[in-house]
Design an enzyme around this catalytic site. Structure first.
Site, PDB file in Angstrom:
ATOM      1  N   HIS A   1       0.806  -1.233   0.000  1.00 40.79           N
ATOM      2  CA  HIS A   1       0.000   0.000   0.000  1.00 40.79           C
ATOM      3  C   HIS A   1       0.837   1.280   0.000  1.00 40.79           C
ATOM      4  O   HIS A   1       0.313   2.351  -0.298  1.00 40.79           O
ATOM      5  CB  HIS A   1      -0.916   0.047   1.232  1.00 40.79           C
ATOM      6  CG  HIS A   1      -1.927  -1.046   1.284  1.00 40.79           C
ATOM      7  ND1 HIS A   1      -2.819  -1.286   0.259  1.00 40.79           N
ATOM      8  CD2 HIS A   1      -2.193  -1.987   2.243  1.00 40.79           C
ATOM      9  CE1 HIS A   1      -3.600  -2.318   0.597  1.00 40.79           C
ATOM     10  NE2 HIS A   1      -3.230  -2.761   1.788  1.00 40.79           N
TER      11      HIS A   1
ATOM     12  N   ASP B   1      -3.096 -11.093  -1.473  1.00 42.16           N
ATOM     13  CA  ASP B   1      -3.543 -10.462  -0.227  1.00 42.16           C
ATOM     14  C   ASP B   1      -5.017 -10.041  -0.412  1.00 42.16           C
ATOM     15  O   ASP B   1      -5.429  -9.673  -1.509  1.00 42.16           O
ATOM     16  CB  ASP B   1      -2.664  -9.223   0.016  1.00 42.16           C
ATOM     17  CG  ASP B   1      -2.842  -8.599   1.382  1.00 42.16           C
ATOM     18  OD1 ASP B   1      -1.944  -8.778   2.215  1.00 42.16           O
ATOM     19  OD2 ASP B   1      -3.874  -7.921   1.596  1.00 42.16           O
TER      20      ASP B   1
ATOM     21  N   HIS C   1      -6.464  -7.439   0.420  1.00 40.08           N
ATOM     22  CA  HIS C   1      -6.573  -6.040   0.024  1.00 40.08           C
ATOM     23  C   HIS C   1      -5.919  -5.824  -1.342  1.00 40.08           C
ATOM     24  O   HIS C   1      -4.899  -6.441  -1.642  1.00 40.08           O
ATOM     25  CB  HIS C   1      -5.879  -5.132   1.049  1.00 40.08           C
ATOM     26  CG  HIS C   1      -6.422  -5.273   2.445  1.00 40.08           C
ATOM     27  ND1 HIS C   1      -5.872  -6.137   3.363  1.00 40.08           N
ATOM     28  CD2 HIS C   1      -7.470  -4.669   3.050  1.00 40.08           C
ATOM     29  CE1 HIS C   1      -6.566  -6.050   4.501  1.00 40.08           C
ATOM     30  NE2 HIS C   1      -7.540  -5.171   4.339  1.00 40.08           N
TER      31      HIS C   1
ATOM     32  N   ASP D   1      -4.561 -12.591   4.758  1.00 42.07           N
ATOM     33  CA  ASP D   1      -5.765 -12.015   5.360  1.00 42.07           C
ATOM     34  C   ASP D   1      -7.048 -12.392   4.628  1.00 42.07           C
ATOM     35  O   ASP D   1      -8.133 -11.951   5.014  1.00 42.07           O
ATOM     36  CB  ASP D   1      -5.635 -10.484   5.514  1.00 42.07           C
ATOM     37  CG  ASP D   1      -5.029  -9.814   4.312  1.00 42.07           C
ATOM     38  OD1 ASP D   1      -4.879 -10.481   3.276  1.00 42.07           O
ATOM     39  OD2 ASP D   1      -4.689  -8.618   4.405  1.00 42.07           O
TER      40      ASP D   1
HETATM   41 ZN   LIG Z   1      -4.062  -7.144   3.324  1.00 43.02          ZN
END
Ligand SMILES: [Zn+2]
Ligand SMILES: [Zn+2]
Length: 319
Positions: free
Chosen positions: A132, A169, A171, A257
């Site tokens: 990120h 992931d 996200h 996650d």
């Molecule tokens: Zn994540």
């Protein structure tokens, strides 16, 4: 024969946000299970000690002003690491965060060097995968973007022309995706929970790259509640993509996650997703790029899940 280097060391526990779900207990849980299963003694796995990145390496991607900002915040031990939002944001500083983040990047880059110099076929840096972070700001507990720096380092130092970045992931990996959106040498396949339901709210399937890079990016958003079946369906598209583009290097962000009972997301995979994805990418790496694959741990906020998923990644790279 596959030989694997895994980064583990006390220094990684420093990358731990007080009172936030990204803490040192994830790496501890993985380390424990690794010892319990006697992987290092019985398999061809070598433990490599974490190293710090130099400023020059960080500056391959990040802006100087941001670097200085993180250094100052690291001494103070508070404020949020987003100079654009006037010290707001979602990633707080703690004392020593600059050094902790340097260990993340330094280890990923040393791992890349080791692969390119054929010291190892495969590398796993469990604390890496800070997808990120942007050039000028931290985000989502990611201070410096080790993936983006590794991509630039691979291009500049080793003249790698076709890099495949696969991100599973939960996200969306926005910091990598958008920073290389117009780069035709960086191919990205990203499976994640639909951005309408999860941070960072990005990663839609109509985004395929811009300019010369149209068609080099592949977003595969999944609906909340998706499990192993939906994941495998999506991953088949990643495999097709990989065979089409014939990469020279694979970087794999294997965030855990997306597993059921993660406190931050709404996906329901089991560690089977990680087994499946790693086995396939591992095979592709030997078929297409001389086994050059580096796995980076990424997110995951339920320590048991993280340990289980990362063990599958290691086993998948040995398979
Ligand atoms: Zn994540
Ligand atoms: Zn191998």
């Amino acid at each position: 024969m596959c030989n694997i280097g895994v980064f583990i060391g006390e220094a990684f526990k420093k990358y731990s946000f007080p009172d936030r779900p990204l803490g040192g207990e994830r790496i501890e849980a993985f380390w424990k299970i690794l010892k319990k299963e006697r992987m290092v003694e019985e398999k061809d796995i070598k433990i490599i000690a974490p190293v710090m990145a130099t400023d020059n390496l960080l500056l391959l991607f990040h802006k100087k002003e941001f670097l200085d900002f993180v250094k100052d915040a690291s001494k103070l031990g508070f404020i949020y690491l987003n100079p654009i939002l006037c010290f707001g944001g979602d990633t707080p500083a703690f004392k020593g965060i600059f050094e902790a983040a340097c260990y993340v990047v330094g280890s990923t880059l040393l791992g890349l060097d080791m692969i390119m110099k054929k010291e190892f076929n495969h590398i796993f840096n469990p604390i890496g995968g800070m997808h990120h972070a942007r050039r000028d700001r931290a985000a989502g507990f990611c201070v410096f973007n080790d993936i983006a720096i590794a991509i630039i380092h691979a291009k500049k130092t080793y003249h790698v022309k076709r890099i495949l970045y696969v991100d599973i992931d939960a996200h969306h990996g926005d910091g990598v995706f958008y920073e290389f959106y117009d780069d035709p040498m960086v191919f990205i396949a990203d499976i994640h929970e639909d951005g309408r339901y999860l941070y960072p709210g990005t990663g839609f399937s109509n985004e395929t790259g811009s300019g010369e890079a149209v068609g080099t990016k592949l977003n595969l958003p999944l609906a909340p509640g998706s499990g192993d079946e939906e994941f495998k369906e999506a991953f088949k598209k990643v495999e097709e993509f990989a065979y089409q583009i014939k990469p020279e290097l694979i970087i794999f962000q294997c965030g855990a996650d997306g597993l059921k009972n993660d406190p931050l997301t709404h996906l329901n995979y089991t560690e089977e997703a990680h087994r499946y994805a790693t086995k396939r990418l591992h095979r592709i790496s030997h078929e297409l790029c001389d086994g050059r694959i580096m796995a980076l741990g990424g997110g995951g906020y339920n320590p048991d899940n993280v340990a289980k998923a990362w063990m599958e990644v290691l086993k998948g790279l040995l398979d």
